[in-house]
Design a protein around this motif. Structure first.
Motif, PDB file in Angstrom:
ATOM      1  N   PHE A 235      13.486 -31.457   9.815  1.00  0.00           N
ATOM      2  CA  PHE A 235      12.980 -31.782   8.480  1.00  0.00           C
ATOM      3  C   PHE A 235      13.606 -30.866   7.435  1.00  0.00           C
ATOM      4  O   PHE A 235      14.098 -31.330   6.396  1.00  0.00           O
ATOM      5  CB  PHE A 235      11.447 -31.652   8.447  1.00  0.00           C
ATOM      6  CG  PHE A 235      10.883 -31.668   7.050  1.00  0.00           C
ATOM      7  CD1 PHE A 235      10.763 -32.858   6.357  1.00  0.00           C
ATOM      8  CD2 PHE A 235      10.477 -30.491   6.430  1.00  0.00           C
ATOM      9  CE1 PHE A 235      10.255 -32.878   5.053  1.00  0.00           C
ATOM     10  CE2 PHE A 235       9.963 -30.493   5.149  1.00  0.00           C
ATOM     11  CZ  PHE A 235       9.852 -31.698   4.448  1.00  0.00           C
ATOM     12  N   LEU A 236      13.611 -29.586   7.707  1.00  0.00           N
ATOM     13  CA  LEU A 236      14.146 -28.622   6.749  1.00  0.00           C
ATOM     14  C   LEU A 236      15.656 -28.759   6.593  1.00  0.00           C
ATOM     15  O   LEU A 236      16.202 -28.520   5.505  1.00  0.00           O
ATOM     16  CB  LEU A 236      13.785 -27.200   7.181  1.00  0.00           C
ATOM     17  CG  LEU A 236      12.295 -26.850   7.105  1.00  0.00           C
ATOM     18  CD1 LEU A 236      12.020 -25.510   7.793  1.00  0.00           C
ATOM     19  CD2 LEU A 236      11.816 -26.806   5.655  1.00  0.00           C
ATOM     20  N   ILE A 237      16.345 -29.161   7.661  1.00  0.00           N
ATOM     21  CA  ILE A 237      17.798 -29.303   7.593  1.00  0.00           C
ATOM     22  C   ILE A 237      18.204 -30.521   6.772  1.00  0.00           C
ATOM     23  O   ILE A 237      19.145 -30.454   5.965  1.00  0.00           O
ATOM     24  CB  ILE A 237      18.398 -29.384   9.017  1.00  0.00           C
ATOM     25  CG1 ILE A 237      18.294 -28.016   9.709  1.00  0.00           C
ATOM     26  CG2 ILE A 237      19.862 -29.837   8.966  1.00  0.00           C
ATOM     27  CD1 ILE A 237      18.757 -28.024  11.158  1.00  0.00           C
ATOM     28  N   VAL A 238      17.495 -31.644   6.929  1.00  0.00           N
ATOM     29  CA  VAL A 238      17.965 -32.898   6.321  1.00  0.00           C
ATOM     30  C   VAL A 238      17.223 -33.305   5.052  1.00  0.00           C
ATOM     31  O   VAL A 238      17.679 -34.225   4.361  1.00  0.00           O
ATOM     32  CB  VAL A 238      17.882 -34.064   7.337  1.00  0.00           C
ATOM     33  CG1 VAL A 238      18.607 -33.715   8.619  1.00  0.00           C
ATOM     34  CG2 VAL A 238      16.431 -34.443   7.637  1.00  0.00           C
TER      35      VAL A 238
ATOM     36  N   VAL B  23       8.438 -18.931  11.267  1.00  0.00           N
ATOM     37  CA  VAL B  23       9.431 -18.950  10.181  1.00  0.00           C
ATOM     38  C   VAL B  23       9.576 -20.351   9.612  1.00  0.00           C
ATOM     39  O   VAL B  23       9.491 -20.563   8.394  1.00  0.00           O
ATOM     40  CB  VAL B  23      10.793 -18.432  10.683  1.00  0.00           C
ATOM     41  CG1 VAL B  23      11.842 -18.533   9.574  1.00  0.00           C
ATOM     42  CG2 VAL B  23      10.680 -16.995  11.165  1.00  0.00           C
ATOM     43  N   LEU B  24       9.791 -21.326  10.483  1.00  0.00           N
ATOM     44  CA  LEU B  24       9.969 -22.701  10.028  1.00  0.00           C
ATOM     45  C   LEU B  24       8.688 -23.246   9.403  1.00  0.00           C
ATOM     46  O   LEU B  24       8.728 -23.958   8.392  1.00  0.00           O
ATOM     47  CB  LEU B  24      10.400 -23.582  11.198  1.00  0.00           C
ATOM     48  CG  LEU B  24      11.740 -23.205  11.849  1.00  0.00           C
ATOM     49  CD1 LEU B  24      11.970 -24.042  13.107  1.00  0.00           C
ATOM     50  CD2 LEU B  24      12.890 -23.373  10.877  1.00  0.00           C
ATOM     51  N   GLY B  25       7.547 -22.897  10.003  1.00  0.00           N
ATOM     52  CA  GLY B  25       6.270 -23.342   9.451  1.00  0.00           C
ATOM     53  C   GLY B  25       6.026 -22.820   8.053  1.00  0.00           C
ATOM     54  O   GLY B  25       5.456 -23.514   7.204  1.00  0.00           O
ATOM     55  N   PHE B  26       6.481 -21.594   7.786  1.00  0.00           N
ATOM     56  CA  PHE B  26       6.334 -21.022   6.444  1.00  0.00           C
ATOM     57  C   PHE B  26       7.035 -21.902   5.415  1.00  0.00           C
ATOM     58  O   PHE B  26       6.469 -22.236   4.369  1.00  0.00           O
ATOM     59  CB  PHE B  26       6.900 -19.608   6.411  1.00  0.00           C
ATOM     60  CG  PHE B  26       6.838 -18.956   5.055  1.00  0.00           C
ATOM     61  CD1 PHE B  26       5.710 -18.262   4.665  1.00  0.00           C
ATOM     62  CD2 PHE B  26       7.897 -19.043   4.161  1.00  0.00           C
ATOM     63  CE1 PHE B  26       5.632 -17.663   3.400  1.00  0.00           C
ATOM     64  CE2 PHE B  26       7.829 -18.464   2.911  1.00  0.00           C
ATOM     65  CZ  PHE B  26       6.698 -17.767   2.535  1.00  0.00           C
ATOM     66  N   PHE B  27       8.265 -22.307   5.720  1.00  0.00           N
ATOM     67  CA  PHE B  27       9.028 -23.102   4.759  1.00  0.00           C
ATOM     68  C   PHE B  27       8.504 -24.531   4.654  1.00  0.00           C
ATOM     69  O   PHE B  27       8.548 -25.134   3.578  1.00  0.00           O
ATOM     70  CB  PHE B  27      10.511 -23.092   5.124  1.00  0.00           C
ATOM     71  CG  PHE B  27      11.177 -21.762   4.881  1.00  0.00           C
ATOM     72  CD1 PHE B  27      11.411 -21.321   3.589  1.00  0.00           C
ATOM     73  CD2 PHE B  27      11.543 -20.943   5.939  1.00  0.00           C
ATOM     74  CE1 PHE B  27      12.010 -20.092   3.349  1.00  0.00           C
ATOM     75  CE2 PHE B  27      12.136 -19.713   5.713  1.00  0.00           C
ATOM     76  CZ  PHE B  27      12.368 -19.285   4.410  1.00  0.00           C
TER      77      PHE B  27
ATOM     78  N   LEU C 292       5.310 -25.341   5.016  1.00  0.00           N
ATOM     79  CA  LEU C 292       4.118 -25.193   4.173  1.00  0.00           C
ATOM     80  C   LEU C 292       4.498 -24.988   2.717  1.00  0.00           C
ATOM     81  O   LEU C 292       3.828 -25.491   1.806  1.00  0.00           O
ATOM     82  CB  LEU C 292       3.281 -24.016   4.670  1.00  0.00           C
ATOM     83  CG  LEU C 292       2.466 -24.266   5.944  1.00  0.00           C
ATOM     84  CD1 LEU C 292       2.002 -22.940   6.554  1.00  0.00           C
ATOM     85  CD2 LEU C 292       1.254 -25.144   5.646  1.00  0.00           C
ATOM     86  N   LEU C 293       5.580 -24.280   2.480  1.00  0.00           N
ATOM     87  CA  LEU C 293       6.040 -24.032   1.115  1.00  0.00           C
ATOM     88  C   LEU C 293       6.487 -25.326   0.440  1.00  0.00           C
ATOM     89  O   LEU C 293       6.429 -25.446  -0.785  1.00  0.00           O
ATOM     90  CB  LEU C 293       7.183 -23.021   1.129  1.00  0.00           C
ATOM     91  CG  LEU C 293       7.462 -22.227  -0.153  1.00  0.00           C
ATOM     92  CD1 LEU C 293       6.244 -21.410  -0.565  1.00  0.00           C
ATOM     93  CD2 LEU C 293       8.674 -21.320   0.034  1.00  0.00           C
ATOM     94  N   SER C 294       6.891 -26.310   1.255  1.00  0.00           N
ATOM     95  CA  SER C 294       7.344 -27.584   0.693  1.00  0.00           C
ATOM     96  C   SER C 294       6.202 -28.386   0.078  1.00  0.00           C
ATOM     97  O   SER C 294       6.434 -29.313  -0.700  1.00  0.00           O
ATOM     98  CB  SER C 294       8.023 -28.425   1.781  1.00  0.00           C
ATOM     99  OG  SER C 294       7.062 -28.983   2.670  1.00  0.00           O
ATOM    100  N   GLY C 295       4.966 -28.059   0.467  1.00  0.00           N
ATOM    101  CA  GLY C 295       3.813 -28.774  -0.064  1.00  0.00           C
ATOM    102  C   GLY C 295       3.496 -30.071   0.654  1.00  0.00           C
ATOM    103  O   GLY C 295       2.562 -30.776   0.286  1.00  0.00           O
ATOM    104  N   ARG C 296       4.258 -30.419   1.687  1.00  0.00           N
ATOM    105  CA  ARG C 296       4.017 -31.668   2.422  1.00  0.00           C
ATOM    106  C   ARG C 296       3.809 -31.405   3.904  1.00  0.00           C
ATOM    107  O   ARG C 296       4.148 -32.229   4.753  1.00  0.00           O
ATOM    108  CB  ARG C 296       5.198 -32.627   2.225  1.00  0.00           C
ATOM    109  CG  ARG C 296       5.523 -32.945   0.782  1.00  0.00           C
ATOM    110  CD  ARG C 296       4.315 -33.493   0.026  1.00  0.00           C
ATOM    111  NE  ARG C 296       3.824 -34.724   0.593  1.00  0.00           N
ATOM    112  CZ  ARG C 296       4.267 -35.929   0.232  1.00  0.00           C
ATOM    113  NH1 ARG C 296       5.196 -36.045  -0.699  1.00  0.00           N
ATOM    114  NH2 ARG C 296       3.767 -37.014   0.789  1.00  0.00           N
ATOM    115  N   ALA C 297       3.244 -30.245   4.208  1.00  0.00           N
ATOM    116  CA  ALA C 297       3.128 -29.818   5.608  1.00  0.00           C
ATOM    117  C   ALA C 297       2.268 -30.764   6.442  1.00  0.00           C
ATOM    118  O   ALA C 297       2.585 -31.026   7.610  1.00  0.00           O
ATOM    119  CB  ALA C 297       2.564 -28.396   5.674  1.00  0.00           C
TER     120      ALA C 297
END
Length: 209
Positions: free
Chosen positions: A131-134, A82-86, A88-93
């Protein structure tokens, strides 16, 4: 003479399909490695992070692919997908994962108890989570902040894992993974800010020419 065909407009689900394929490949590799480890009676786990030894430093590379058993693998894989999906969606994975991987692994190598061997991808999972939180705070993006709040509500409870707890749990990997996630968010935001500044400067110089 006919005009050249316009480029096909990228559709959101094309990107999502690419992400799903990447995650499926990673999942397959993880299960294949664990199956091989079972066949080898767990000998692959010896290549995890052994603190403060030169040979153990190579474990920083291999540890996220190694797990003590399938239950350990699945416990990391479920939130990781789940977290990896988002991420990767950020484009900076690649940047985010690389920073988290190194900070988490080296942190374990420096601070984990002697004679221990640490394996598992939980450090990366914790890094993706923070990363996704902040990231919205560093990017000053309202939607990213709201997304971070939602993710924190759903998965934030696992952040207690950064504290010393149950025997056999690498809280060091969790802690340094979380630190790596915050560092990655700051680096990505700083890079994006520098790019915008350079673009603005180029436009201003172009206007003067």
């Amino acid at each position: 003479m006919s005009a050249p065909a316009p480029d096909r407009v990228a559709r959101p689900w094309d990107r999502w399909l690419q992400i799903v394929i990447i995650l499926a490949v990673v999942t397959a590799v993880q299960f294949a490695v664990e199956l091989l480890d079972v066949v080898m009676d767990g000998r692959l786990d010896r290549h995890g992070i052994e603190p403060r030894t030169w040979s153990g430093l190579l474990g920083v590379v291999w540890a996220p692919f190694l797990h003590t058993d399938f239950a350990h693998l699945i416990s990391n894989l479920l939130p990781g997908l789940v977290l990896g999906f988002f991420v990767l969606l950020s484009g900076r994975a690649l940047v985010v994962t690389g920073v988290v991987w190194v900070v988490s692994g080296v942190g374990v190598w420096l601070t984990a108890p002697s004679a221990s061997i640490t394996v598992g991808a939980s450090g990366i999972v914790f890094g993706w989570l923070t990363f996704l939180i902040v990231r919205g705070l560093f990017n000053r993006d309202v939607w990213q902040v709201l997304g971070g709040v939602v993710i924190a509500v759903i998965y934030g409870g696992i952040l207690w894992g950064v504290l010393p707890g149950a025997s056999g749990m690498s809280w060091q990997g969790h802690l340094f993974g979380a630190i790596g996630g915050v560092l990655a968010a700051w680096m990505v935001a700083k890079s994006a800010g520098a790019g915008k500044a350079d673009g603005k400067k180029a436009i201003e110089l172009g206007g003067l020419s």
